[in-house]
Design an enzyme around this catalytic site. Structure first.
Site, mmCIF file in Angstrom:
data_model
loop_
_atom_site.group_PDB
_atom_site.id
_atom_site.type_symbol
_atom_site.label_atom_id
_atom_site.label_comp_id
_atom_site.label_asym_id
_atom_site.label_seq_id
_atom_site.Cartn_x
_atom_site.Cartn_y
_atom_site.Cartn_z
ATOM 1 N N ALA A 1 42.849 -69.481 -34.159
ATOM 2 C CA ALA A 1 42.638 -70.580 -35.105
ATOM 3 C C ALA A 1 43.291 -70.240 -36.447
ATOM 4 C CB ALA A 1 41.142 -70.843 -35.288
ATOM 5 N N SER B 1 35.119 -81.984 -25.312
ATOM 6 C CA SER B 1 36.336 -82.788 -25.170
ATOM 7 C C SER B 1 36.200 -83.928 -24.142
ATOM 8 C CB SER B 1 37.534 -81.907 -24.817
ATOM 9 O OG SER B 1 37.845 -81.072 -25.906
ATOM 10 N N ASP C 1 46.520 -78.026 -33.145
ATOM 11 C CA ASP C 1 45.487 -77.498 -34.047
ATOM 12 C C ASP C 1 45.969 -77.533 -35.501
ATOM 13 O OD1 ASP C 1 43.408 -76.925 -32.289
ATOM 14 O OD2 ASP C 1 44.162 -74.924 -31.816
ATOM 15 N N LYS D 1 45.471 -69.934 -24.294
ATOM 16 C CA LYS D 1 46.442 -70.568 -25.194
ATOM 17 C C LYS D 1 47.786 -69.829 -25.268
ATOM 18 C CE LYS D 1 43.291 -73.046 -28.277
ATOM 19 N NZ LYS D 1 42.939 -73.303 -29.678
HETATM 20 P P1 NAP Z 1 39.750 -65.622 -31.662
HETATM 21 O O1 NAP Z 1 41.225 -65.737 -31.497
HETATM 22 O O2 NAP Z 1 38.953 -64.894 -30.648
HETATM 23 O O3 NAP Z 1 39.493 -64.918 -33.109
HETATM 24 C C1 NAP Z 1 38.200 -64.588 -33.527
HETATM 25 C C2 NAP Z 1 38.205 -64.181 -35.005
HETATM 26 O O4 NAP Z 1 36.843 -64.000 -35.430
HETATM 27 C C3 NAP Z 1 38.934 -62.858 -35.281
HETATM 28 O O5 NAP Z 1 39.510 -62.910 -36.566
HETATM 29 C C4 NAP Z 1 37.770 -61.842 -35.243
HETATM 30 O O6 NAP Z 1 38.000 -60.685 -36.023
HETATM 31 C C5 NAP Z 1 36.668 -62.664 -35.900
HETATM 32 N N1 NAP Z 1 35.318 -62.183 -35.552
HETATM 33 C C6 NAP Z 1 34.701 -62.321 -34.357
HETATM 34 N N2 NAP Z 1 33.457 -61.796 -34.422
HETATM 35 C C7 NAP Z 1 33.290 -61.312 -35.689
HETATM 36 C C8 NAP Z 1 32.231 -60.665 -36.367
HETATM 37 N N3 NAP Z 1 31.069 -60.372 -35.745
HETATM 38 N N4 NAP Z 1 32.409 -60.322 -37.655
HETATM 39 C C9 NAP Z 1 33.567 -60.600 -38.286
HETATM 40 N N5 NAP Z 1 34.625 -61.227 -37.700
HETATM 41 C C10 NAP Z 1 34.483 -61.577 -36.402
HETATM 42 O O7 NAP Z 1 39.068 -67.056 -31.776
HETATM 43 P P2 NAP Z 1 39.716 -68.415 -32.372
HETATM 44 O O8 NAP Z 1 40.344 -69.192 -31.293
HETATM 45 O O9 NAP Z 1 40.535 -68.050 -33.556
HETATM 46 O O10 NAP Z 1 38.400 -69.222 -32.805
HETATM 47 C C11 NAP Z 1 37.624 -68.833 -33.915
HETATM 48 C C12 NAP Z 1 36.641 -69.947 -34.284
HETATM 49 O O11 NAP Z 1 37.351 -71.130 -34.648
HETATM 50 C C13 NAP Z 1 35.713 -70.352 -33.117
HETATM 51 O O12 NAP Z 1 34.415 -70.558 -33.629
HETATM 52 C C14 NAP Z 1 36.291 -71.662 -32.632
HETATM 53 O O13 NAP Z 1 35.309 -72.515 -32.075
HETATM 54 C C15 NAP Z 1 36.846 -72.241 -33.921
HETATM 55 N N6 NAP Z 1 37.934 -73.204 -33.668
HETATM 56 C C16 NAP Z 1 37.755 -74.480 -34.075
HETATM 57 C C17 NAP Z 1 38.740 -75.431 -33.865
HETATM 58 C C18 NAP Z 1 38.510 -76.844 -34.316
HETATM 59 O O14 NAP Z 1 39.178 -77.746 -33.806
HETATM 60 N N7 NAP Z 1 37.611 -77.074 -35.260
HETATM 61 C C19 NAP Z 1 39.940 -75.075 -33.235
HETATM 62 C C20 NAP Z 1 40.114 -73.733 -32.824
HETATM 63 C C21 NAP Z 1 39.092 -72.811 -33.043
HETATM 64 P P3 NAP Z 1 38.670 -59.372 -35.365
HETATM 65 O O15 NAP Z 1 40.153 -59.611 -35.371
HETATM 66 O O16 NAP Z 1 38.252 -58.267 -36.275
HETATM 67 O O17 NAP Z 1 38.115 -59.237 -33.978
#
Ligand code: NAP
Length: 285
Positions: A132, A13, A103, A62
């Site tokens: 996300a 960022s 987002d 967040k």
């Molecule tokens: P989060 O709230 O921690 O959620 C993580 C998610 O991934 C949960 O659904 C979790 O499942 C799943 N997960 C994690 N490890 C796993 C594995 N080994 N096998 C299967 N499922 C797994 O994180 P978040 O904020 O949602 O972010 C998730 C991704 O989106 C990140 O890579 C982040 O960089 C990306 N993102 C991108 C943007 C963008 O602007 N492009 C914005 C926000 C986020 P469980 O519920 O089973 O633990």
């Protein structure tokens, strides 16, 4: 301006927000502010100073910041997460802090403008049920998808998210990530969005994908919220199946562009931001 999160090692960022400030000749900087949870309240209070326009918020803060603000915008309240804190409005700090979620609009703009996909009436599968996913499911509801399944490793969380986002005729279903579960929904989807951390460099499962090519229908759009790397295992599976692919890198820029405008009151130079982001990525490899 700046970004708070913990840890913050990976953040791109400052590179693209700083480039936007410079391009418009705005006399401000965008800094990286790693903030441990026990220092969060103190840090957020410091945003009330008249020389702070606002801040971007990332994991794990967040949700927690929502209790520290004067107002939380309706979209952020419904999603249950704030990713931008604005002091005052439109470049005029007044000590009052408002929380926003950019987002969801960032994802929709990326889907429509970059991937050229109109989700109205679509059959969609969202993989993941974390922060996300909440923003993506909210955005897809706003955009009028016809059918949506939330598929998550922890299926209870998919059920919870589906229930909390249900409204009117929008009733998402929940599933696990097993092949049997996915075989019931993936072949019928024309949009799939990965919001899990699977495929993320430096994350818990960089080589994994939520679904494989054999289940995916040709022509389906596969969108990956993961933006590092640009080509993830999930997007490779979509390609193998003859689908179209889109990276979340533009979601990152568009959420940042909207936050930039909320803080500065100026239209964001999106192209400048995108180029600065790509340069920062290239420099890091
Ligand atoms: P989060 O709230 O921690 O959620 C993580 C998610 O991934 C949960 O659904 C979790 O499942 C799943 N997960 C994690 N490890 C796993 C594995 N080994 N096998 C299967 N499922 C797994 O994180 P978040 O904020 O949602 O972010 C998730 C991704 O989106 C990140 O890579 C982040 O960089 C990306 N993102 C991108 C943007 C963008 O602007 N492009 C914005 C926000 C986020 P469980 O519920 O089973 O633990």
């Amino acid at each position: 301006m700046g970004i708070i999160g913990y840890p913050l090692g990976h953040t791109l960022s400052p590179a693209f927000q700083g480039a936007a400030l410079k391009h418009l000749g705005i006399d401000a900087t965008f800094e990286s502010w790693p903030t441990a949870p026990d220092k969060l309240a103190e840090k957020v209070a410091s945003f009330r100073a008249t020389d702070v326009l606002g801040a971007c918020v990332t994991l794990p803060h967040k949700q927690a910041v929502m209790l520290m603000l004067d107002t939380v915008h309706e979209t952020a309240r419904e999603i249950g997460a704030v990713n931008w804190i604005v002091n005052g409005s439109k470049g005029k700090p007044d000590g009052k802090l408002t929380g926003h979620n950019t987002d969801a609009p960032g994802f929709l703009r990326s889907l429509k403008e970059e991937a050229k996909f109109d989700p109205k009436g679509a059959s969609a599968v969202v993989f993941g049920a974390g922060g996300a996913a909440r923003a993506v499911v909210f955005a897809l509801r706003m955009a009028g998808v016809a059918r949506l399944t939330i598929a998550n490793r922890t299926v209870e969380k998919a059920h919870e998210l589906a229930a909390s986002m249900s409204k009117g005729r929008f009733r998402p279903t929940a599933a696990g990530l097993s092949r049997d579960d996915l075989a019931d929904v993936v072949p019928y989807a024309n949009l799939m969005v990965n919001t899990t951390s699977m495929g993320m460099a430096g994350g818990p499962a960089p080589e994994e994908t939520p679904v494989t090519a054999d289940l995916i229908r040709a022509g389906t759009l596969g969108y990956d919220a993961v933006y590092a790397p640009l080509e993830t295992p999930f997007l490779r599976e979509v390609e193998r199946a003859g689908g179209r692919t889109a990276s979340g890198i533009t979601m990152l820029v568009y959420q940042g562009a909207e936050g930039f405008t909320l803080c500065t009151g100026q239209p964001a130079p999106v192209q400048v931001m995108m180029e600065a982001l790509m340069r920062a990525r290239a420099g890091r490899k």
